[in-house]
Design a protein around this motif. Structure first.
Motif, PDB file in Angstrom:
ATOM      1  N   GLU A  90       0.835  -1.210   0.000  1.00  0.00           N
ATOM      2  CA  GLU A  90       0.000   0.000   0.000  1.00  0.00           C
ATOM      3  C   GLU A  90       0.867   1.257   0.000  1.00  0.00           C
ATOM      4  OE1 GLU A  90      -3.633   0.678   1.358  1.00  0.00           O
ATOM      5  OE2 GLU A  90      -4.140  -1.314   2.083  1.00  0.00           O
ATOM      6  N   ARG A  91       2.026   1.150   0.670  1.00  0.00           N
ATOM      7  CA  ARG A  91       2.931   2.286   0.667  1.00  0.00           C
ATOM      8  C   ARG A  91       3.458   2.501  -0.742  1.00  0.00           C
ATOM      9  NH1 ARG A  91       5.518   3.797   5.449  1.00  0.00           N
ATOM     10  NH2 ARG A  91       5.377   1.684   6.220  1.00  0.00           N
ATOM     11  N   GLU A  92       3.821   1.389  -1.411  1.00  0.00           N
ATOM     12  CA  GLU A  92       4.386   1.483  -2.761  1.00  0.00           C
ATOM     13  C   GLU A  92       3.413   2.096  -3.752  1.00  0.00           C
ATOM     14  OE1 GLU A  92       7.710  -1.965  -3.608  1.00  0.00           O
ATOM     15  OE2 GLU A  92       5.632  -2.524  -3.736  1.00  0.00           O
TER      16      GLU A  92
ATOM     17  N   GLY B 152       0.761   3.874  -3.126  1.00  0.00           N
ATOM     18  CA  GLY B 152       0.254   5.183  -2.735  1.00  0.00           C
ATOM     19  C   GLY B 152      -1.113   5.159  -2.065  1.00  0.00           C
TER      20      GLY B 152
END
Lengths: 376, 264
Positions: A207-209, A211
């Motif tokens: 999810e960080r990757e 966005g």
């Protein structure tokens, strides 16, 4: 709160079940592992490859040797009179044991002296070697007991009385010392740990990757809601894995289940909380999914080695023993063996459960703190 | 929920440092309710950092800001219910369908069940995805993703909308219809704060802030900016925004140049 977590749960499961590859990873490797440990990994030695160098070639020497091969632990691969050839076979790995009887064996027995049997084992595999030696000692002791009886018949002497100490041995909880019963409960721990740590850390980092983490963080969702929504689905998957592996173990491999199912579930919940906490922690130090995966293996190897699963904790140097107290796996393994094999309950297992609770609360607290920090 | 004086977003000496690097340096501005306010500047000027601070994704190092009348530092949770945010990455779940994405964000925003259906239909219609409700987002083109991302960001009808480089990576036609959408939102009273590095796009804004190296170097409507700054060009030719921007930036670089040499 509940509403948001429910939506997180629905979303995580949709993503999980849509990913065919991930589904296969959740089901096939656990089955493969349990098959490997159920069938292939056994510390009981059968059919040790054996070369015989019998230079005596008498009835006595043959009698002794035949006892080795009828035990099922040894398998004859070659008989030779050339000791160098036997050595060569061991060099090449074609033989793991050399049974060597020198000329004059029967003569020595006849004249009331001690006959010599030389047993040479391949020490490169020290574990197998020591097990083979213990079989050899037992077989030889039986044989020499028989020889002593014969001697007493031939030369009657005043009855010396029964042997001073005799062993009556029995293995509790695992009567036939089946090594797979030792391993199978441990497999549950590994699979659950691997799956939950991996899923949690990957899901957050992904999810960080892409966005979406940022996109969620601008909503009024609280960190607690997010973390629960991100860990609960994988806790459920973890319970599913436990059921899967335990069912196959009990139904297919006749793994005994003597304790309480409720206790198993509560303890597993405690263990899962440590695994989820570690997964979250890994996600806070990893920016990409590759980093998360590598970090996970960095954790996984020592966790397995210092769990008492393969190597007894009591044999470790004091520093390593100290480390094992921080390892949730150590406690969970005791609980699993206790519940499956011993059938003991909370009265015996509460220290392990308390340790898991403590570790779980601690890792989740640290993970949540670190997680909040990486958000700001 | 409007702040006094019709000010939606207000920043005072807003600053963000990353170690020694000053990404945003004492930026002060006000955005009025219903205005389309643009932050114009090159990459790395501090546009995204500013927008991320205003959305509560990044804590300011110094300075103050209020969004919808709430203090960013102390009332972040109240701020979050009143803003929508869309980044240039159109952050959607690619492995979920259009419908599932909308349902998820609707659930996270806790849209009342009475409104939910209506908002969902609105978002699908607005994005032009009526025929693709069950299509996975991964299969959508950039323009569709952009409109769906916007739809998901404003499902809860926030009075303030933050758009970080909203039209990057989309074709001119998508960009055009996207602007129509922004105007209609702004006409309905929504305040729109966006960042861009396209000069032509900047012309569409009601008011602009020109940012360079973390500093707000000029502010005003596109007209005011073009009229107010003497641009050294042949007489009789109206200056473009680009001319204004370039002359400002060159002025700053000239001023900073000697310092850089002394440092070096």
């Amino acid at each position: 709160m509940v509403e948001r977590i429910r939506h997180m749960l629905v979303k995580e499961f949709l993503q999980l079940f849509r990913d065919r590859h991930m589904l296969r990873i959740l089901i096939l490797p656990p089955l493969l592992q349990i098959l490997v440990f159920g069938y292939a990994v056994t510390t009981n030695v059968r059919n040790a490859t054996t070369v015989v160098v019998d230079l005596d070639r008498t009835a006595s020497s043959r009698d002794l040797l035949s006892r080795f091969f009828s035990s099922g632990h040894f398998r004859l691969v070659r008989e030779t009179a050339d000791f160098r050839e036997a050595g060569e076979l061991m060099n090449r790995g074609d033989a793991g044991v050399i049974l060597h009887i020198a000329h004059g064996f029967e003569g020595a027995l006849r004249s009331n002296r001690t006959g010599d049997l030389q047993v040479i084992v391949d020490g490169t595999d020290s574990n197998t070697a020591s097990i083979v030696l213990s079989y050899a000692a037992r077989i030889t002791a039986e044989y020499s007991g028989g020889v002593r009886l014969l001697r007493m018949e031939r030369h009657p002497v005043p009855f010396p009385g029964p042997p001073s100490v005799s062993i009556a041995s029995r293995a509790w909880f695992n009567e036939n010392l089946e090594s797979r019963f030792t391993f199978l409960p441990g497999i549950i721990a590994f699979i659950v740990m691997l799956v939950t740590v991996m899923l949690t850390s990957m899901a957050v980092v992904r999810e960080r990757e892409i966005g979406t983490l940022e996109q969620i963080l601008v909503t009024p969702i609280t960190p607690a809601e997010y973390i629960l929504g991100k860990t609960l689905p994988f806790a459920l998957v973890g319970f599913g894995e436990i059921l899967l592996v335990a069912t196959v173990g009990v139904l297919w491999f006749d793994l005994p289940f003597r304790g309480s199912l409720l206790l198993l579930f509560i303890s597993s919940g405690l263990f899962l909380s440590t695994a989820l906490g570690i997964g979250l922690l890994i996600s806070t130090v990893s920016r990409t999914q590759q980093q998360a995966l590598l970090t996970m293996f960095l954790y996984f190897m020592p966790a397995v080695l210092l769990s008492g699963f393969l190597f007894p904790i009591a044999n470790m140097p004091p520093a390593a023993q100290g480390l094992t107290y921080l390892n949730p796996l150590r406690y969970y393994l005791v609980i699993l063996r206790g519940v499956f094999l011993k059938g003991v309950g909370v009265r015996v297992l509460w220290p392990q459960m308390a340790a898991l609770l403590l570790l779980g609360v601690a890792t989740l607290a640290v993970a949540t703190r670190r997680f909040r920090k990486t958000l700001a | 929920m409007t702040a006094p004086g019709g000010i939606s977003v207000s920043a005072r000496d807003l600053t963000r440092r990353f170690g020694d690097f000053v990404a945003v340096n004492r930026v002060t501005f006000d955005v009025r309710r219903g205005e389309v306010f643009g932050f114009l500047g090159p990459n790395g000027a501090g546009k995204s950092t500013t927008i991320r601070m205003l959305c509560g994704l990044l804590a300011p190092t110094a300075g103050e800001a209020t969004v919808a009348g709430f203090d960013l530092r102390t009332q972040a949770e109240s701020v979050k219910t009143r803003i929508g945010y869309m980044s240039q990455r159109f952050s959607l779940y690619e492995d979920l369908t259009v419908e599932e994405n909308i349902d998820f964000f609707g659930g996270i925003y806790r849209i009342p069940s009475g409104r939910k259906r209506e908002r969902k239909e609105w978002a699908i219609r607005m994005a032009g995805l009526s025929d693709h409700v069950r299509t996975r987002v991964a299969h959508l083109s950039g323009g569709w993703k952009q409109r769906l991302a916007l739809g998901c960001a404003i499902l809860h009808e926030p009075p303030i909308l933050f758009l970080d480089e909203p039209t990057s990576g989309t074709d001119p036609i998508s960009r055009r219809s996207f602007w129509d959408l922004i105007y209609s939102l702004s006409g309905g009273g929504t305040t729109v704060f966006l960042t861009t590095h396209h000069m032509d796009e900047a012309e569409y804004c009601d008011r602009l802030g020109l940012v360079y190296r973390g500093e707000l170097v000029a502010m005003g409507s596109p007209r005011e900016l073009k009229d107010g700054f003497p641009v050294e060009r042949a007489e009789g030719i109206a200056p473009t925004l680009e001319d204004v921007f370039v002359s400002l930036v060159e002025g700053m670089d000239r001023a900073a140049g000697p310092v850089a040499e002394v440092r070096g």
